[in-house]
Design a protein around this motif. Sequence first.
Motif, short mmCIF file in Angstrom:
data_model
loop_
_atom_site.label_atom_id
_atom_site.label_comp_id
_atom_site.label_asym_id
_atom_site.label_seq_id
_atom_site.Cartn_x
_atom_site.Cartn_y
_atom_site.Cartn_z
N MET A 1 0.24 -0.99 -0.19
CA MET A 1 -0.15 -0.16 0.02
C MET A 1 0.69 1.19 -0.11
O MET A 1 0.67 2.22 -1.00
CB MET A 1 -1.27 -0.08 1.19
CG MET A 1 -2.18 -0.96 0.76
SD MET A 1 -3.50 -0.68 2.56
CE MET A 1 -2.83 -1.16 3.77
N GLU A 2 1.80 1.36 0.84
CA GLU A 2 3.00 2.28 0.83
C GLU A 2 3.61 3.06 -0.91
O GLU A 2 4.16 3.66 -1.29
CB GLU A 2 3.99 2.30 2.12
CG GLU A 2 3.60 1.58 3.60
CD GLU A 2 3.03 3.62 3.83
OE1 GLU A 2 3.31 4.30 3.13
OE2 GLU A 2 3.25 4.09 5.34
N TYR A 3 3.69 1.50 -0.84
CA TYR A 3 4.48 1.53 -2.78
C TYR A 3 3.90 2.28 -3.53
O TYR A 3 4.01 2.71 -4.23
CB TYR A 3 4.94 0.11 -2.79
CG TYR A 3 6.27 0.33 -4.03
CD1 TYR A 3 7.31 0.15 -3.78
CD2 TYR A 3 5.50 -0.24 -5.08
CE1 TYR A 3 8.37 0.22 -5.45
CE2 TYR A 3 6.09 0.10 -6.19
CZ TYR A 3 7.95 0.26 -6.76
OH TYR A 3 8.45 -0.12 -7.88
N SER A 4 1.97 1.08 -2.85
CA SER A 4 1.30 1.71 -4.64
C SER A 4 1.44 3.42 -4.91
O SER A 4 1.16 4.07 -5.69
CB SER A 4 0.04 1.13 -4.39
OG SER A 4 -1.13 1.63 -5.23
N LEU B 1 2.28 9.30 -6.12
CA LEU B 1 2.72 10.50 -5.99
C LEU B 1 3.30 10.43 -7.14
O LEU B 1 3.68 12.11 -7.24
CB LEU B 1 2.68 10.71 -4.69
CG LEU B 1 1.96 10.16 -3.42
CD1 LEU B 1 2.01 10.00 -2.16
CD2 LEU B 1 1.25 12.12 -3.17
N GLU B 2 4.47 9.78 -7.36
CA GLU B 2 5.06 10.30 -8.01
C GLU B 2 4.85 10.15 -9.87
O GLU B 2 5.13 11.56 -10.72
CB GLU B 2 6.45 8.04 -8.33
CG GLU B 2 7.41 9.02 -9.33
CD GLU B 2 8.57 7.67 -9.54
OE1 GLU B 2 9.47 7.21 -9.25
OE2 GLU B 2 7.92 6.56 -9.65
N GLN B 3 3.58 10.02 -10.00
CA GLN B 3 2.52 10.61 -11.33
C GLN B 3 2.26 11.58 -11.36
O GLN B 3 2.69 12.07 -12.12
CB GLN B 3 1.61 9.32 -11.66
CG GLN B 3 2.51 7.76 -11.97
CD GLN B 3 1.21 6.51 -12.14
OE1 GLN B 3 0.73 6.71 -11.60
NE2 GLN B 3 2.32 5.38 -12.56
N ALA B 4 2.11 11.91 -10.19
CA ALA B 4 1.48 13.22 -9.93
C ALA B 4 1.78 14.57 -9.59
O ALA B 4 2.25 16.03 -9.82
CB ALA B 4 0.84 13.18 -8.44
N ALA C 1 6.72 11.07 -2.78
CA ALA C 1 6.80 9.95 -3.22
C ALA C 1 7.84 9.01 -2.62
O ALA C 1 7.26 7.83 -1.79
CB ALA C 1 7.16 9.77 -4.80
N GLN C 2 8.81 9.50 -2.30
CA GLN C 2 10.19 9.06 -1.62
C GLN C 2 9.73 8.53 -0.22
O GLN C 2 10.60 7.57 0.20
CB GLN C 2 11.28 10.38 -1.95
CG GLN C 2 11.30 9.99 -3.00
CD GLN C 2 12.65 11.20 -2.98
OE1 GLN C 2 12.96 11.90 -2.44
NE2 GLN C 2 13.63 10.37 -4.54
N LYS C 3 9.15 9.66 0.42
CA LYS C 3 9.02 8.86 2.03
C LYS C 3 7.84 8.36 2.17
O LYS C 3 7.98 7.24 3.23
CB LYS C 3 8.20 10.24 2.06
CG LYS C 3 8.03 10.55 3.77
CD LYS C 3 6.83 11.12 4.34
CE LYS C 3 6.35 11.53 6.05
NZ LYS C 3 5.04 12.65 6.27
N ALA D 1 12.91 5.51 -3.32
CA ALA D 1 12.44 6.62 -2.13
C ALA D 1 14.53 6.71 -2.08
O ALA D 1 14.40 7.93 -1.44
CB ALA D 1 12.54 5.49 -0.64
N GLY D 2 15.34 6.89 -2.91
CA GLY D 2 16.64 7.07 -4.03
C GLY D 2 17.53 6.72 -2.53
O GLY D 2 18.47 7.43 -2.97
#
Length: 563
Positions: free
Chosen positions: A315-318, A323-326, A332-334, A375-376
């Motif tokens: 769920m966190e990954y999804s 957020l990355e797409q937005a 997203a990294q958080k 997450a970098g």
Amino acid sequence: MREKKPNTILRAFAAAVLLVSAWIPALLAQQGTGRPKVLVLQPASALDSRIAEGFQWDLAKALDKSGYFDIVSEKDYDNFLKENKLTRGNAIPDSLLPLMMDTLKASIYTSGTLEQPDGRGTALKAKVDYIYPKNDYTIEGEQCSVGDEKNTAELAKQAIQVIIRASEKISALSIARSYFNSAIYDKALENYLKLLAIEPKDVNVHYMLGLCYLKMDSTDAAIRKFEEILTSIHPNHIPTLELVASTYFGRNDFENAMKTYKILAGLKPDEYQYTYGEAFALIKLERKDEAMEAFNRLVKIKDEDEKIRMQIGPMEYSRALELEQAGDTAAAQKHAAQASINFGRSAELSQKMQNPDQKMICDCLNYQALSNLKAGDRKGALESFAKLVALDPAYPNAYYWLAVTAYNDSNYTKALDYFNEAVKYVAVNMQAAIYQRIGQIYENRKDYSSATDAFTNALKTADASVKIRLLFQRGTTYYEWGNALDYATNENADMDELIENGQMSRARADQALALYDKAAADLQKVTDPKLAKSVGQHVENIGQLRERLNKIKQQIEYVEKTK
């Protein structure tokens, strides 16, 4: 005397998910007289032990004389204490009480308090509850009082009145429970209805009626009865809320199941099963953000189930992907970092199991590494992928991602090692991408022979769209290789000197010409409009380089003849 413990009208079930059929294993233990047998325990008291013991046995005598009950004798009581290395005045441990009840064949025990707030010679007060452990039922005592400590017998007579008055109810309860425990639910229902006439507001009777309906597969009637309890009698009755929640869940009414579990979780925030039920109902409702919040509350209560962490991680990954797409990279990294924590914890918990599920551990490590990348955290990703391939080198794409991570981290030596391992395990449709990366590493190292070999291997399994790019890469690599052989890009090269000392030979020139031929052959097959300009420049350069090489060859021939 026993360890002091709060008493309730009805002890709650272990959890809503437990089967109702496991409840209430047996009826009251009966003696030859047919009367229930009472174990009278010493009341909790700060008074002189002689006063407390006097009241204890005066209470036993009063129950015995009532004609309604048998009692555990003082002799049998003392023998049990002796056998279990206890003495009078010691609290009976809760863990020992079931054995004591069973050994002494008692079906009821007392739990009371005895106090004299104003000291000796003043009012003596007592309150005694009567508990039916096998029926999960308690008759609440009433506050009683006598003039002083000399009147414990009178105080005992007062203390038994509450159970005497309840004798009709106890009889009806015994009959109803007997039918229920024997799975004769229509008769149990009939007797609970009689009991309801005696105690119309008794929440336990209403509850047992609901259970009878449930056992008789009259689910709608059961829910109506449970809803009546919650709306009109006891809105926070835990056992009812538990059964309502589990019943709604079983009927796929996840909205009402979630609401009921949420009420339970509010009443008992530290009760794992309630938040567990709420979280999974939210999952069924596809309300992922709320489910994620509930699961995070769950692991704060108890963090021992690897599968719960495996619920939170995806769920966190999804959420990170959304957020990355937005365009919200920081958020997203958080969430990706939180996903990594949950996958890592799931792997850790799985490894502690008696028979660890290696597949699940590998999955956790894989997802942890991918989350780290999002997450970098490339260092964390490398560590997770390294653990993964140590457990299972053949895990799908593990070596590939390990290699890609090292490559993106500019660690090309390790990347090359990992890509060469990856190609042994990946599916055929992944091989072209791996050989392509291997070729790029060798090309950057100016190891043109190994680079062209890698691109050739990539072309064997690549699809049509990728082949165009690979032909361009192999063609330009042949071109660069030819440049290296004929010193075309070496501005400081003195061709006369190179020919004179034999560094530029006819064989070298022929090899360079052959490489330019291969380069031209590949580049002429490249049809991508985006590459057309570069292809044209390379092909034009090859024509010029051929002419140059042919002149060099003539010069070499002349030098050879004049020597």
